[in-house]
Scaffold this active site. Sequence first.
Site, PDB file in Angstrom:
ATOM      1  CB  SER A  94      10.807 -11.814  -2.041  1.00 48.41           C
ATOM      2  OG  SER A  94      11.488 -11.995  -3.430  1.00 48.41           O
ATOM      3  CE  LYS A 169      14.427 -13.383  -4.099  1.00 48.03           C
ATOM      4  NZ  LYS A 169      14.916 -13.042  -5.171  1.00 48.03           N
ATOM      5  CE  LYS A 237      11.761  -7.719   1.073  1.00 48.05           C
ATOM      6  NZ  LYS A 237      12.007  -9.201  -0.185  1.00 48.05           N
TER       7      LYS A 237
HETATM    8  P1  NAD Z   1       9.658  -1.770  -4.722  1.00 47.02           P
HETATM    9  O1  NAD Z   1       9.582  -1.237  -3.616  1.00 47.02           O
HETATM   10  O2  NAD Z   1      10.126  -1.169  -6.353  1.00 47.02           O
HETATM   11  O3  NAD Z   1       7.847  -1.886  -5.380  1.00 47.02           O
HETATM   12  C1  NAD Z   1       7.189  -2.385  -4.793  1.00 47.02           C
HETATM   13  C2  NAD Z   1       5.577  -1.724  -4.823  1.00 47.02           C
HETATM   14  O4  NAD Z   1       4.471  -1.750  -4.434  1.00 47.02           O
HETATM   15  C3  NAD Z   1       5.800   0.573  -4.849  1.00 47.02           C
HETATM   16  O5  NAD Z   1       5.165   0.272  -5.645  1.00 47.02           O
HETATM   17  C4  NAD Z   1       4.484   0.541  -3.995  1.00 47.02           C
HETATM   18  O6  NAD Z   1       4.414   1.696  -4.154  1.00 47.02           O
HETATM   19  C5  NAD Z   1       3.808  -0.722  -3.791  1.00 47.02           C
HETATM   20  N1  NAD Z   1       3.057  -0.874  -2.629  1.00 47.02           N
HETATM   21  C6  NAD Z   1       3.898  -1.557  -1.156  1.00 47.02           C
HETATM   22  N2  NAD Z   1       2.306  -1.368  -0.410  1.00 47.02           N
HETATM   23  C7  NAD Z   1       1.223  -1.955  -0.389  1.00 47.02           C
HETATM   24  C8  NAD Z   1      -0.135  -1.949  -1.180  1.00 47.02           C
HETATM   25  N3  NAD Z   1      -0.749  -2.342   0.689  1.00 47.02           N
HETATM   26  N4  NAD Z   1      -0.919  -1.860  -2.118  1.00 47.02           N
HETATM   27  C9  NAD Z   1      -0.745  -1.953  -3.113  1.00 47.02           C
HETATM   28  N5  NAD Z   1       0.646  -0.789  -3.725  1.00 47.02           N
HETATM   29  C10 NAD Z   1       1.799  -1.113  -3.248  1.00 47.02           C
HETATM   30  O7  NAD Z   1      10.179  -3.060  -4.884  1.00 47.02           O
HETATM   31  P2  NAD Z   1      10.801  -3.957  -6.391  1.00 47.02           P
HETATM   32  O8  NAD Z   1      12.005  -3.844  -5.816  1.00 47.02           O
HETATM   33  O9  NAD Z   1       9.674  -3.987  -7.527  1.00 47.02           O
HETATM   34  O10 NAD Z   1      10.196  -5.502  -4.616  1.00 47.02           O
HETATM   35  C11 NAD Z   1       9.246  -6.193  -5.258  1.00 47.02           C
HETATM   36  C12 NAD Z   1       9.389  -7.620  -4.541  1.00 47.02           C
HETATM   37  O11 NAD Z   1      10.150  -8.254  -5.498  1.00 47.02           O
HETATM   38  C13 NAD Z   1      10.137  -7.797  -3.022  1.00 47.02           C
HETATM   39  O12 NAD Z   1       9.405  -8.585  -2.431  1.00 47.02           O
HETATM   40  C14 NAD Z   1      11.214  -7.645  -3.733  1.00 47.02           C
HETATM   41  O13 NAD Z   1      12.556  -8.099  -2.898  1.00 47.02           O
HETATM   42  C15 NAD Z   1      11.067  -8.803  -4.698  1.00 47.02           C
HETATM   43  N6  NAD Z   1      12.552  -8.565  -5.553  1.00 47.02           N
HETATM   44  C16 NAD Z   1      13.148  -7.412  -6.001  1.00 47.02           C
HETATM   45  C17 NAD Z   1      14.163  -7.712  -6.989  1.00 47.02           C
HETATM   46  C18 NAD Z   1      15.109  -6.315  -7.624  1.00 47.02           C
HETATM   47  O14 NAD Z   1      16.479  -6.253  -7.667  1.00 47.02           O
HETATM   48  N7  NAD Z   1      14.229  -5.421  -6.919  1.00 47.02           N
HETATM   49  C19 NAD Z   1      14.624  -8.812  -7.514  1.00 47.02           C
HETATM   50  C20 NAD Z   1      13.582 -10.226  -6.922  1.00 47.02           C
HETATM   51  C21 NAD Z   1      12.965 -10.320  -6.267  1.00 47.02           C
END
Ligand code: NAD
Length: 295
Positions: A94, A169, A237
């Site tokens: 997102s 979104k 965010k």
């Molecule tokens: P998270 O922080 O758990 O996972 C993100 C991952 O990306 C981490 O494992 C981190 O180590 C990795 N990362 C960061 N920078 C990186 C890079 N440069 N290269 C490779 N890996 C890297 O986040 P999440 O909860 O999985 O959310 C991911 C996305 O999905 C976000 O944009 C969030 O807003 C969206 N989202 C989350 C949810 C939720 O309920 N958690 C629901 C819908 C959408």
Amino acid sequence: MKIGFIGLGIMGRAMARNVIKGGYPLAVYDKFASCDDLAGLGATVVSSSREVAALSDVVITMLPNSPHVREAVLGPNGVLEGAKPGTIIVDMSSVAPAVSQEISALAAEKGVQMLDAPVSGGEPKAIDGTLAIMAGGDAEVFARVRPVLEKMGSSVVHVGGIGAGNVTKLANQIIVALNIAAVSEAFVLAAKAGVAPDAVFAAIRGGLAGSTVMDAKVPMILDGNFKPGGRLELHTKDLQNVLETSHRLNVALPLTAAVMEIIQSLIGEGMSGADHCAIVRYYEKLANVQVRRPA
Ligand code: NAD
């Protein structure tokens, strides 16, 4: 079709598992998190986004926010260094719609096409493979990757050109944030008035006020369980991206702005890692009451 997956956090790890279960060969990379469990399921673990792209026809990214997507796609050892003309990037993070458009334009210079395809449904639906996926970008590219997206989501909708997925979104996140705030206000009132919140939930969840948000978040609130799920820092965010986008368009969003400030106060208290249903904690403090099941 060979798939790559970058970003194996709360959401990406569950989504990647479903891609593997769907029978696709998968290469994975996360900058910080271990991918050993996915290797155990047959994924190829590599050590850069460039290597993921070199092994893949379609590269999926699931990263926290715009700077992380910029780094993984455009940065040194990034996707564009490893991609061939014809590679497709599907950014499921997102992020701000303008950033999707900017990255897509730079990718196009290398013959790489991109969709922005963020998701809704949180970790439970990521695990079940029942996410709602909202995709922006070229319709023909969308049609090619749709079977892969259907391994992760039960609702997969093409909403328009690049950036339209993230506009959708943002609309989703406004509704979720305001819904959690509305549920919080209502249940704090009921608790303060001495009516058991679990009884209120049972009575109203099937009526007009009922919602997916209420069904997912009220049981957590009643249990005092604020383990994420969707973290407050990620929701703030999203609301930041909402307000930047709305201000650019001179659209006033007074309720979103108010909930943004509520979340800021919780983050100021050290709750950035809590689930977004912790918005109830703000209201509980105002009313000096807790919304919990009776002991
Ligand atoms: P998270 O922080 O758990 O996972 C993100 C991952 O990306 C981490 O494992 C981190 O180590 C990795 N990362 C960061 N920078 C990186 C890079 N440069 N290269 C490779 N890996 C890297 O986040 P999440 O909860 O999985 O959310 C991911 C996305 O999905 C976000 O944009 C969030 O807003 C969206 N989202 C989350 C949810 C939720 O309920 N958690 C629901 C819908 C959408």
